[in-house]
Design an enzyme around this catalytic site. Structure first.
Site: not given
Length: 363
Positions: A35, A47, A52-53, A90-92, A130, A148, A212
């Site tokens: 950011r 992104e 999944q992380t 990190l996987g995937y 997404y 998402d 909120c």
């Protein structure tokens, strides 16, 4: 479906919702490295990593990744094995392979500049609705939905939507609702605000409704039904596959590793030799040694049990019975079977379960 969208939006103050969400995000957003600027390449990388992380896991990986591959051209030209090593843990892994393929196309077709057009960006490999919405809204202020799990959870409570979020058609509904309420003045803050709200306030359990910023617009909060949403069918439990794996060393202290296929689960990563088990193999050691002799050169002797690793994927669980062993004789190395020193082993990308096997050995 458009009629349903209009039904949900009836008596909903879109302008006030947008303002409340944007103001809260600008005041409360987390200080995250992607950011710091609106560089579309960095946003894109973040992104893909965040799929999944968890954010806390991603941050150090993001820093290392951008330091090694600071530009699209650098990533496009990266050696695949080095790239997988940077991604290790990190996987995937298909995510980063698809990212590199997409970046190569951007480098070749668009001069290394991430295309601002939805039609062009969404056609890149590994880029779905997404990712398209997230990157183009955050980096280029395009008013495109980025839906998402966090966003669906927030909106399911805001509008009391009872549709099953596990179904593809439900995601389409949420995309259409988001498209109808997204801020065209500041889509970046709007989309990130929804994501941030889901991550920090509107959590899966025990949502902090009193904190909120959009609770006055939330129908679930008004009716006390927030814990009923979102509606999601439970996934079937994945099967368990058992392996016997051997950490084999030769007389020089070199470790034997093998490369996984270039397609499929954990493609192109390296691992210790292993063989799937079935109920009929009562003596794992004998089975491994016999199978090795049938397919490889050199003689293997299994010495002792090392550890048992259970590793859960999204659709299955691996149960790895790991042993130590010795390998002697004439070992024929290839591009996919190697003997490497302990120092060299650190240069090869290993899946997490085999990192755990190695950790058990060195401890």
């Amino acid at each position: 479906m458009k009629e349903r969208v209009l039904t949900f939006l009836k008596s909903f103050n879109i302008d006030d919702f947008q303002k409340s969400l944007r103001d809260w995000f600008k005041a409360e957003k987390r200080d995250l490295p992607w950011r710091k600027d609106k560089d579309p390449y960095k946003v894109w990388v973040s992104e893909i990593m965040l799929q999944q992380t968890r954010v806390d896991t991603v941050i150090p990986y993001f820093h290392r990744f951008i330091e090694k591959y600071p530009t699209i051209q650098a990533l496009a030209e990266a050696d695949e094995q080095e790239l997988l090593k940077v991604w290790e843990g990190l996987g995937y892994y298909s995510r980063v392979k698809n990212l590199q393929a997409a970046v190569k196309e951007v480098d070749e077709k668009y001069g290394g500049v991430v295309p601002v057009e939805k039609e062009k960006f969404s056609q890149l490999k590994g880029v779905g609705p997404y990712t398209t919405g997230a990157v183009l809204s955050i980096a280029y202020d395009q008013p495109i939905p980025a839906v998402d799990g966090n966003v669906m959870r927030v909106l399911s409570r805001v509008f009391e939507i009872e549709d099953d979020i596990a179904k593809a058609r439900t995601r389409k509904l949420f995309e259409q609702i988001t498209e109808a309420i997204i801020s065209h003045d500041d889509p970046s803050s709007f989309n990130q605000g929804l994501m941030e709200l889901g991550a920090l306030i509107c959590k899966p359990t025990s949502p902090a409704c009193l904190l909120c910023p959009v609770r006055d617009h939330c129908r679930a909060f008004q009716h006390g039904t927030e814990t009923n949403f979102p509606v999601k069918t439970k996934q079937k439990k994945g099967k368990t596959v058992e392996f016997i794996a051997a950490l084999l060393m030769d007389e020089k202290g070199q470790v034997f590793i093998q490369k996984r296929p270039d397609e499929g689960l954990l493609a192109s990563l390296w691992e210790f030799p292993n063989i799937p088990l079935s109920g009929k193999h009562k003596n794992m050691v004998t089975f491994f040694e016999k199978t090795w002799m049938e397919h490889h050169s050199g003689k293997v002797e299994i010495l002792q049990p090392l550890t048992v690793i259970n590793h859960v994927f999204s659709h299955l669980t691996w149960k790895i019975h790991a042993f130590t062993g010795e390998i002697t004789g004439d070992i024929q190395e290839t591009n996919t079977f190697k003997l490497v020193s302990i120092d060299e082993l650190s240069q090869y990308p290993l899946p997490v379960p085999y990192q755990k096997v190695w950790q058990a050995y060195i401890e």
